[in-house]
Design a protein around this motif. Structure first.
Motif, PDB file in Angstrom:
ATOM      1  N   ARG A  25       0.907  -1.097  -0.349  1.00  0.00           N
ATOM      2  CA  ARG A  25      -0.315   0.183   0.642  1.00  0.00           C
ATOM      3  C   ARG A  25       0.528   1.212   0.621  1.00  0.00           C
ATOM      4  N   MET A  26       1.952   1.351   0.545  1.00  0.00           N
ATOM      5  CA  MET A  26       3.000   1.958   0.873  1.00  0.00           C
ATOM      6  C   MET A  26       4.710   1.246   0.948  1.00  0.00           C
ATOM      7  N   SER A  27       4.674   2.130   0.474  1.00  0.00           N
ATOM      8  CA  SER A  27       6.594   2.033   0.641  1.00  0.00           C
ATOM      9  C   SER A  27       6.913   2.375   2.023  1.00  0.00           C
ATOM     10  N   VAL A  28       8.723   1.734   2.962  1.00  0.00           N
ATOM     11  CA  VAL A  28       8.355   2.069   3.796  1.00  0.00           C
ATOM     12  C   VAL A  28       9.808   3.532   4.390  1.00  0.00           C
ATOM     13  N   TYR A  29      10.202   3.843   2.674  1.00  0.00           N
ATOM     14  CA  TYR A  29      10.659   4.988   2.598  1.00  0.00           C
ATOM     15  C   TYR A  29      10.228   6.075   1.954  1.00  0.00           C
ATOM     16  N   VAL A  30       9.890   7.092   1.829  1.00  0.00           N
ATOM     17  CA  VAL A  30       9.823   8.234   1.044  1.00  0.00           C
ATOM     18  C   VAL A  30       9.965   9.834   1.418  1.00  0.00           C
ATOM     19  N   ASN A  31      11.689   9.809   0.676  1.00  0.00           N
ATOM     20  CA  ASN A  31      11.741  10.736   0.994  1.00  0.00           C
ATOM     21  C   ASN A  31      12.318  11.986  -0.284  1.00  0.00           C
ATOM     22  N   ALA A  32      12.143  13.229   0.028  1.00  0.00           N
ATOM     23  CA  ALA A  32      12.282  14.400  -0.743  1.00  0.00           C
ATOM     24  C   ALA A  32      13.090  15.251  -0.613  1.00  0.00           C
ATOM     25  N   PHE A  33      14.474  15.356  -1.365  1.00  0.00           N
ATOM     26  CA  PHE A  33      14.963  16.879  -0.758  1.00  0.00           C
ATOM     27  C   PHE A  33      14.920  17.674  -2.165  1.00  0.00           C
ATOM     28  N   ASN A  34      14.983  19.302  -1.404  1.00  0.00           N
ATOM     29  CA  ASN A  34      14.519  20.022  -2.539  1.00  0.00           C
ATOM     30  C   ASN A  34      16.176  20.890  -2.414  1.00  0.00           C
ATOM     31  N   GLY A  35      16.994  20.447  -1.286  1.00  0.00           N
ATOM     32  CA  GLY A  35      18.487  21.574  -1.880  1.00  0.00           C
ATOM     33  C   GLY A  35      19.493  20.749  -0.680  1.00  0.00           C
ATOM     34  N   PRO A  36      20.494  21.383  -0.359  1.00  0.00           N
ATOM     35  CA  PRO A  36      21.276  21.083   0.680  1.00  0.00           C
ATOM     36  C   PRO A  36      20.592  21.872   2.266  1.00  0.00           C
ATOM     37  N   ALA A  37      21.411  20.978   3.137  1.00  0.00           N
ATOM     38  CA  ALA A  37      20.895  21.382   4.624  1.00  0.00           C
ATOM     39  C   ALA A  37      20.395  23.320   4.489  1.00  0.00           C
ATOM     40  N   MET A  38      19.118  23.886   5.037  1.00  0.00           N
ATOM     41  CA  MET A  38      19.576  24.721   5.554  1.00  0.00           C
ATOM     42  C   MET A  38      20.140  25.269   7.069  1.00  0.00           C
ATOM     43  N   PRO A  39      20.602  26.304   6.626  1.00  0.00           N
ATOM     44  CA  PRO A  39      21.458  27.037   8.308  1.00  0.00           C
ATOM     45  C   PRO A  39      20.173  26.842   9.419  1.00  0.00           C
ATOM     46  N   GLY A  40      20.948  25.895  10.728  1.00  0.00           N
ATOM     47  CA  GLY A  40      20.268  25.662  11.590  1.00  0.00           C
ATOM     48  C   GLY A  40      19.556  23.946  11.326  1.00  0.00           C
ATOM     49  N   GLU A  41      19.735  23.530  10.128  1.00  0.00           N
ATOM     50  CA  GLU A  41      19.037  22.132  10.304  1.00  0.00           C
ATOM     51  C   GLU A  41      20.101  21.339  10.186  1.00  0.00           C
TER      52      GLU A  41
END
Ligand code: SF4
Length: 468
Positions: free
Chosen positions: A264-280
């Motif tokens: 029904r759903m995979s175990v992991y769904v990951n989305a990336f928008n860019g590098p880690a932002m300051p503070g992440e």
């Protein structure tokens, strides 16, 4: 291992005689197809969601140039870099340049057909950069020095016993037949690799234009580790993977999971928008998206554009009687099964993959199974038409004569009576209603299976007698 689609027939004959391969294929494709059917049947209206998914993919393709630019703007705004690659060589060189710029020597990679298509790992190895596959199936393929044989299950061609022997030889695993124990052993070995890696490479199942997000859908968690632990993340994604919105993604994700692995759903769904932002606290310091063309623009501009709607679920492979009989390696290409038989000639040049469009019974099961309803049989027929000139002249003459006979009732009548009489005489000689040996060129059929003797009375004659 050689990859040559033009050797399909020779490789198929070898595959048919390989008992271990046949065992692996029967188990693997049979289980995958049953799981898909069960998962799709759970939906209240499977056809409605399939058409919704198809509409989402076709809408994405309609606006492809604009959506790619929209995604690019979003990623740059978030601090990522976008590089365009016209072909495999340019994509590989982009990765190499990034490695040189950041002094990267060792990488980990999650599952990606695009990087397989461009031969990225051998290229990086040639330039002294060590790469480790981290998807379990791809890791097994790497250890065995082979190629993936299925879009979703790269080791569809191997039995559990073969994998056990490989792990014992290459990873010094103590004897065990327990798949959980074998997986745990591989996982322990791989865990070290993430920590040692300078960079991670991924593909992308989708790029969502409205936010510029690259999404990967996995079951093992390796994708998340590859893309977040090392300081540099490089995603190599085909340009056709862009879709307009997250709403479209919600539809396509259901179809991908249910059609690909019967979940029904995979175990992991990951989305990336860019590098880690300051503070992440997590995420890479540098993020690169390489948008790969490598022949896709030509397909986009052709009558085969619909093939780009594929979401790489592998359902058409699991149901295809040809794939189920010969497996993926016989295709001699990255993409196998019915979708491979369509896109390999388009990506590599038709003459470089001439047998593949003919590797189909045109039964239509692939289109029925396809979650986005791609007309694979129709495209296989068109490719056959395009490849006609490359066919054996004797075959061409035979097909022309056959076509002429079929379109002239008198010739059809005479021909079918003669063929019936000849078959009956061969059957009488053999004392059977099946003929096991026909003369050339029809021997191509009886080399592999018997041919039934036609009934003494033709259907047309019976019809005229009984239904006039
Ligand atoms: S053609 Fe359809 S069934 Fe085959 S891999 Fe692509 S989306 Fe799946």
């Amino acid at each position: 291992m050689d990859m040559n689609p033009n050797q399909f027939l020779e490789q198929a004959v070898i595959a048919l005689d390989d008992i271990q391969l046949q065992t692996a294929l029967e188990r693997g494709t049979g289980n995958a197809d049953s799981r898909r059917r069960a998962a799709m049947a759970e939906l209240a209206d499977p056809d409605a969601i399939r058409w919704q998914g198809r509409a989402a993919r076709l809408r994405g393709l309609d606006d492809l140039p604009d959506l790619l630019e929209q995604a690019e703007r979003q990623i740059i705004a978030r601090g990522g870099k976008v590089l365009w690659a016209a072909d495999a060589d340019e994509a590989n060189r982009h990765v190499l340049n990034i490695c040189r710029e950041h002094n990267l020597r060792r990488g980990v990679k999650s599952k990606s057909m695009a990087t397989e298509e461009i031969g990225l790992l051998p290229f990086l190895n040639q330039h002294g950069i060590e790469m480790v596959e981290t998807d379990l199936g791809e890791y097994i393929v790497q250890l065995s020095g082979s190629h993936p044989s299925h879009i979703i299950m790269p080791v569809m061609h191997m039995t559990k016993e073969q994998i056990r022997d490989l792990f014992m030889e290459k990873l010094a695993m103590p004897y065990t037949d327990d798949p959980t124990g074998m997986t745990a052993w591989a996982r322990k070995t791989l865990r070290e690799e993430y920590l040692r890696a300078d960079f991670g490479i991924s593909g992308g199942n989708f790029i969502i234009a409205e936010t510029g997000s690259v999404v990967i859908v996995t079951n093992e968690g390796n994708g998340r580790l590859c893309t977040t632990v090392p300081p540099v993340h490089i995603a190599v994604v085909g340009i056709e993977k862009v879709i307009p919105t997250w709403e479209d993604f919600a539809t396509l994700l259901q179809l991908l999971c249910r059609s690909g692995t019967g979940q029904r759903m995979s175990v992991y769904v990951n989305a990336f928008n860019g590098p880690a932002m300051p503070g992440e606290p997590d995420g890479p310091e540098h993020f690169y998206l390489i948008l790969l063309d490598n022949g896709r623009s030509d397909i986009y501009a052709s009558e085969y554009a619909e093939a780009l709607a594929c979401i790489r679920c592998g359902a058409c492979l699991n149901i295809c009687p040809v794939y189920r009989s010969v497996g993926g390696h016989a295709y001699g290409a990255t993409y196998t099964g019915p979708i491979g038989a369509v896109i390999t000639p388009l990506l590599k040049g038709k003459a470089n993959a001439a047998p593949l469009p003919f590797a189909s019974s045109l039964c239509g099961a692939c289109q029925e199974a396809c979650p986005v309803g791609i007309n694979l049989p129709g495209m296989l027929l068109k490719l056959r038409r395009d490849l006609q000139a490359a066919q054996d002249p004797l075959w061409q003459m035979g097909m022309k004569a056959f076509g002429f006979g079929m379109s002239h009732p008198l010739l059809y009548n005479v021909g079918s009576r003669l063929a019936g009489a000849a078959l009956q005489s061969l059957g009488e000689d053999a004392g059977s209603d099946m003929v096991s040996s026909l003369p050339y060129p029809l021997s191509g059929w009886t080399d592999h299976r018997d041919f039934p003797v036609f009934p003494a009375e033709r259907f047309r004659d019976w019809w005229q007698k009984n239904r006039r």
